[in-house]
Design a protein around this motif. Structure first.
Motif, PDB file in Angstrom:
ATOM      1  N   LEU A 213       0.800  -1.735   0.337  1.00  0.00           N
ATOM      2  CA  LEU A 213      -0.185   0.026   0.245  1.00  0.00           C
ATOM      3  C   LEU A 213       1.197   0.911  -0.188  1.00  0.00           C
ATOM      4  CD1 LEU A 213      -2.833   1.540   0.301  1.00  0.00           C
ATOM      5  CD2 LEU A 213      -3.221   1.038   2.632  1.00  0.00           C
ATOM      6  N   GLN A 214       0.587   2.296  -0.989  1.00  0.00           N
ATOM      7  CA  GLN A 214       1.246   3.051  -0.530  1.00  0.00           C
ATOM      8  C   GLN A 214       0.541   4.912  -0.753  1.00  0.00           C
ATOM      9  OE1 GLN A 214       3.492   3.587  -5.084  1.00  0.00           O
ATOM     10  NE2 GLN A 214       3.956   1.606  -4.619  1.00  0.00           N
ATOM     11  N   ILE A 215      -0.585   5.100  -1.443  1.00  0.00           N
ATOM     12  CA  ILE A 215      -1.565   5.562  -0.662  1.00  0.00           C
ATOM     13  C   ILE A 215      -3.350   5.022  -0.994  1.00  0.00           C
ATOM     14  CG2 ILE A 215      -2.654   7.719  -1.978  1.00  0.00           C
ATOM     15  CD1 ILE A 215      -0.677   7.425  -4.210  1.00  0.00           C
ATOM     16  N   ALA A 216      -3.466   5.992   0.651  1.00  0.00           N
ATOM     17  CA  ALA A 216      -4.394   5.692   1.452  1.00  0.00           C
ATOM     18  C   ALA A 216      -5.118   6.859   1.584  1.00  0.00           C
ATOM     19  CB  ALA A 216      -4.764   4.743   2.633  1.00  0.00           C
ATOM     20  N   ARG A 217      -6.547   7.045   0.555  1.00  0.00           N
ATOM     21  CA  ARG A 217      -7.247   8.143   0.645  1.00  0.00           C
ATOM     22  C   ARG A 217      -8.926   7.489   1.791  1.00  0.00           C
ATOM     23  NH1 ARG A 217      -9.641  12.247  -4.045  1.00  0.00           N
ATOM     24  NH2 ARG A 217     -10.807  13.106  -3.151  1.00  0.00           N
ATOM     25  N   LEU A 218      -9.375   8.877   2.472  1.00  0.00           N
ATOM     26  CA  LEU A 218     -10.122   8.757   3.348  1.00  0.00           C
ATOM     27  C   LEU A 218     -11.419   9.691   2.908  1.00  0.00           C
ATOM     28  CD1 LEU A 218      -8.844   7.217   7.133  1.00  0.00           C
ATOM     29  CD2 LEU A 218      -9.882   6.210   4.754  1.00  0.00           C
ATOM     30  N   ASP A 219     -12.256   9.536   2.551  1.00  0.00           N
ATOM     31  CA  ASP A 219     -13.509  10.871   2.409  1.00  0.00           C
ATOM     32  C   ASP A 219     -14.345  10.619   3.164  1.00  0.00           C
ATOM     33  OD1 ASP A 219     -11.893  11.844   0.394  1.00  0.00           O
ATOM     34  OD2 ASP A 219     -12.414  10.421  -1.168  1.00  0.00           O
ATOM     35  N   LEU A 220     -13.482  11.715   4.213  1.00  0.00           N
ATOM     36  CA  LEU A 220     -15.118  10.510   5.753  1.00  0.00           C
ATOM     37  C   LEU A 220     -15.474  12.392   5.725  1.00  0.00           C
ATOM     38  CD1 LEU A 220     -13.110   7.886   7.697  1.00  0.00           C
ATOM     39  CD2 LEU A 220     -15.364   7.973   5.597  1.00  0.00           C
ATOM     40  N   ARG A 234      -6.989   1.433  13.766  1.00  0.00           N
ATOM     41  CA  ARG A 234      -5.921   2.200  13.846  1.00  0.00           C
ATOM     42  C   ARG A 234      -5.517   2.073  12.368  1.00  0.00           C
ATOM     43  NH1 ARG A 234      -3.919   2.777  19.047  1.00  0.00           N
ATOM     44  NH2 ARG A 234      -1.614   2.247  18.819  1.00  0.00           N
ATOM     45  N   PHE A 235      -4.830   2.932  12.601  1.00  0.00           N
ATOM     46  CA  PHE A 235      -4.415   3.515  11.311  1.00  0.00           C
ATOM     47  C   PHE A 235      -2.366   3.043  11.466  1.00  0.00           C
ATOM     48  CE2 PHE A 235      -7.979   5.693  10.686  1.00  0.00           C
ATOM     49  CZ  PHE A 235      -8.078   5.125  10.071  1.00  0.00           C
ATOM     50  N   ARG A 236      -1.975   2.506  11.965  1.00  0.00           N
ATOM     51  CA  ARG A 236      -0.469   2.171  11.959  1.00  0.00           C
ATOM     52  C   ARG A 236       0.313   2.538  11.060  1.00  0.00           C
ATOM     53  NH1 ARG A 236      -1.421  -1.005  16.394  1.00  0.00           N
ATOM     54  NH2 ARG A 236      -3.088  -2.801  16.437  1.00  0.00           N
ATOM     55  N   LYS A 237       0.499   2.505  10.050  1.00  0.00           N
ATOM     56  CA  LYS A 237       1.320   2.778   9.581  1.00  0.00           C
ATOM     57  C   LYS A 237       1.404   4.549   8.570  1.00  0.00           C
ATOM     58  CE  LYS A 237       2.543  -2.000   7.690  1.00  0.00           C
ATOM     59  NZ  LYS A 237       2.387  -2.617   6.227  1.00  0.00           N
ATOM     60  N   LEU A 238       0.227   5.542   9.047  1.00  0.00           N
ATOM     61  CA  LEU A 238      -0.223   6.442   8.471  1.00  0.00           C
ATOM     62  C   LEU A 238       0.405   6.906   9.268  1.00  0.00           C
ATOM     63  CD1 LEU A 238      -2.479   8.079   6.708  1.00  0.00           C
ATOM     64  CD2 LEU A 238      -3.446   8.782   8.945  1.00  0.00           C
ATOM     65  N   VAL A 239       1.660   7.893   8.105  1.00  0.00           N
ATOM     66  CA  VAL A 239       2.992   8.679   8.368  1.00  0.00           C
ATOM     67  C   VAL A 239       2.463   9.934   7.710  1.00  0.00           C
ATOM     68  CG1 VAL A 239       4.485   7.319   8.605  1.00  0.00           C
ATOM     69  CG2 VAL A 239       4.091   8.178   6.584  1.00  0.00           C
ATOM     70  N   LEU A 258      -5.552  11.202  16.535  1.00  0.00           N
ATOM     71  CA  LEU A 258      -3.400  10.713  16.937  1.00  0.00           C
ATOM     72  C   LEU A 258      -3.813  10.063  17.721  1.00  0.00           C
ATOM     73  CD1 LEU A 258      -2.127  15.072  17.514  1.00  0.00           C
ATOM     74  CD2 LEU A 258      -2.403  13.453  15.274  1.00  0.00           C
ATOM     75  N   TYR A 259      -3.952   9.382  18.529  1.00  0.00           N
ATOM     76  CA  TYR A 259      -3.361   8.307  19.776  1.00  0.00           C
ATOM     77  C   TYR A 259      -3.981   6.989  18.533  1.00  0.00           C
ATOM     78  CZ  TYR A 259      -3.529  10.909  23.612  1.00  0.00           C
ATOM     79  OH  TYR A 259      -3.616  11.664  24.157  1.00  0.00           O
ATOM     80  N   CYS A 260      -4.894   7.256  16.997  1.00  0.00           N
ATOM     81  CA  CYS A 260      -4.830   6.146  16.698  1.00  0.00           C
ATOM     82  C   CYS A 260      -4.012   6.350  15.422  1.00  0.00           C
ATOM     83  CB  CYS A 260      -6.320   5.527  16.080  1.00  0.00           C
ATOM     84  SG  CYS A 260      -7.472   5.361  16.907  1.00  0.00           S
ATOM     85  N   ALA A 261      -3.113   6.587  15.087  1.00  0.00           N
ATOM     86  CA  ALA A 261      -2.261   7.001  14.534  1.00  0.00           C
ATOM     87  C   ALA A 261      -1.122   6.751  15.163  1.00  0.00           C
ATOM     88  CB  ALA A 261      -2.691   7.326  13.323  1.00  0.00           C
ATOM     89  N   PRO A 262      -0.280   6.090  16.062  1.00  0.00           N
ATOM     90  CA  PRO A 262       0.801   6.027  16.434  1.00  0.00           C
ATOM     91  C   PRO A 262       2.405   6.968  15.876  1.00  0.00           C
ATOM     92  CG  PRO A 262       0.613   3.578  16.320  1.00  0.00           C
ATOM     93  CD  PRO A 262      -0.752   4.503  15.834  1.00  0.00           C
ATOM     94  N   ASN A 263       2.174   6.900  14.491  1.00  0.00           N
ATOM     95  CA  ASN A 263       3.526   7.060  13.398  1.00  0.00           C
ATOM     96  C   ASN A 263       3.031   8.612  12.997  1.00  0.00           C
ATOM     97  OD1 ASN A 263       5.153   4.931  13.986  1.00  0.00           O
ATOM     98  ND2 ASN A 263       3.507   3.853  12.930  1.00  0.00           N
ATOM     99  N   LEU A 264       1.798   8.509  13.035  1.00  0.00           N
ATOM    100  CA  LEU A 264       1.489   9.782  12.070  1.00  0.00           C
ATOM    101  C   LEU A 264       2.327  11.032  12.385  1.00  0.00           C
ATOM    102  CD1 LEU A 264      -1.054  11.900  10.459  1.00  0.00           C
ATOM    103  CD2 LEU A 264      -1.944  11.891  11.965  1.00  0.00           C
TER     104      LEU A 264
END
Length: 311
Positions: A213-220, A234-239, A258-264
């Motif tokens: 996975l290279q690109i993830a887009r969330l239109d929420l 959880r979005f563990r790889k989201l930077v 922020l808590y659900c994306a620890p690498n953001l």
């Protein structure tokens, strides 16, 4: 990337198209369409693409005959949009085992989605709209080499899972309606490079390793997220994450994200930046976070996020 991944509802171009806005469900209407088909396809050795749009005519028996006529001419791409479809098994049987490589299905069933069978061994691109999860699951099982997939506004019974387990899949777009709040998503696509998710969050997520996975887009919609009855996934790889517009509820949701994306590490806010809301957001975080603000352009603000690690 196929145009349909960006706009699955957009009408296709440069293909044989039949539309029946004034057709009645009587034999005279059917005869007129059959005569039209004979004229269009007379002495044609093959056609590249075929589009059938039925707004009023809904008999799957006759529609299946028109689909078979196109398949006999070695059609490569097919687009079928049928409202209130009846006798749908005839249509599905007409597609079984065919060699098309691209298929767009918009099927609004008159009755409950039927039990169906599919086999599309060469299909590379698939777009599905307004089908029940169980029918989509059966369809995907019969498409072993799909690379581009759109699933838009499909629906489910409470607790039902949408299972996308396709080893060849490289690009996926999901648009979920409000009904999907009671369903779930299982995703197993080791070659997936592009993922676009829009609409409502499902109750359950089960995703296996998405190593490519290279690109993830969330239109929420942020209002929908604010009222969501279950925690964010959880979005563990989201930077890095870009947010098109920030509203008050969005600022309230940000600490949870922020808590659900620890690498953001970076947040790009493209519109709706508010100094007062930003200060309230910073004050709500615990001391393990360090947030710095910079302006990338006149309308884009960048939040850089650092996390302190206690030794």
């Amino acid at each position: 990337m196929d145009e349909r991944l960006r706009s699955p509802e957009k009408a296709p171009v440069d293909r044989e198209t039949m539309d029946d806005p004034n057709a009645d469900a009587d034999f005279n209407g059917i005869d007129r369409i059959n005569r039209l088909l004979n004229v269009i396809l007379h002495d044609v050795p093959s056609i590249y693409a075929f589009c059938l749009i039925c707004q009023k005519f809904d008999d799957g028996r006759e529609i299946a005959k028109w689909v078979q006529a196109a398949l006999r001419l070695h059609v490569n791409r097919m687009d079928l949009r049928i409202r209130q479809l009846r006798n749908s098994n005839f249509l599905f049987d007409s597609l079984f085992g065919c060699n098309i490589v691209s298929l767009n299905l918009l099927l609004d069933f008159a009755d409950d989605a039927p039990e169906c069978r599919f086999s599309l061994p060469n299909l590379k691109m698939l777009s599905v709209q307004y089908m029940k999860f169980n029918a989509v699951n059966v369809l995907l099982e019969g498409c072993p080499v799909v690379e581009y997939l759109v699933v838009s506004n499909c629906y489910c019974d409470p607790g039902e899972m949408l299972r996308i387990c396709i080893p060849s899949l490289m690009a996926l777009k999901l648009v979920s309606g409000v009904n999907c709040l009671e369903g779930g998503l299982e995703l197993d696509a080791p070659k997936l490079e592009y993922f676009n998710y829009g609409g409502f969050l499902a109750t359950r997520f089960l995703a296996k390793a998405l190593k490519c996975l290279q690109i993830a887009r969330l239109d929420l919609d942020e209002n929908m997220l604010h009222h969501c009855p279950h925690p964010l996934p959880r979005f563990r790889k989201l930077v890095a994450l870009a947010i098109k517009a920030m509203e008050p509820h969005g600022w309230e949701l940000l600490p949870s994200l922020l808590y659900c994306a620890p690498n953001l590490k970076k947040l790009y806010l493209k519109a709706g930046f508010d100094v007062e809301q930003y200060e309230i957001f910073k004050a709500s975080l615990d001391k393990s976070f360090s947030i710095s603000l910079s302006q990338g352009s006149e309308t884009c603000f960048i939040l850089e996020i650092q996390r302190k690690v206690e030794i």
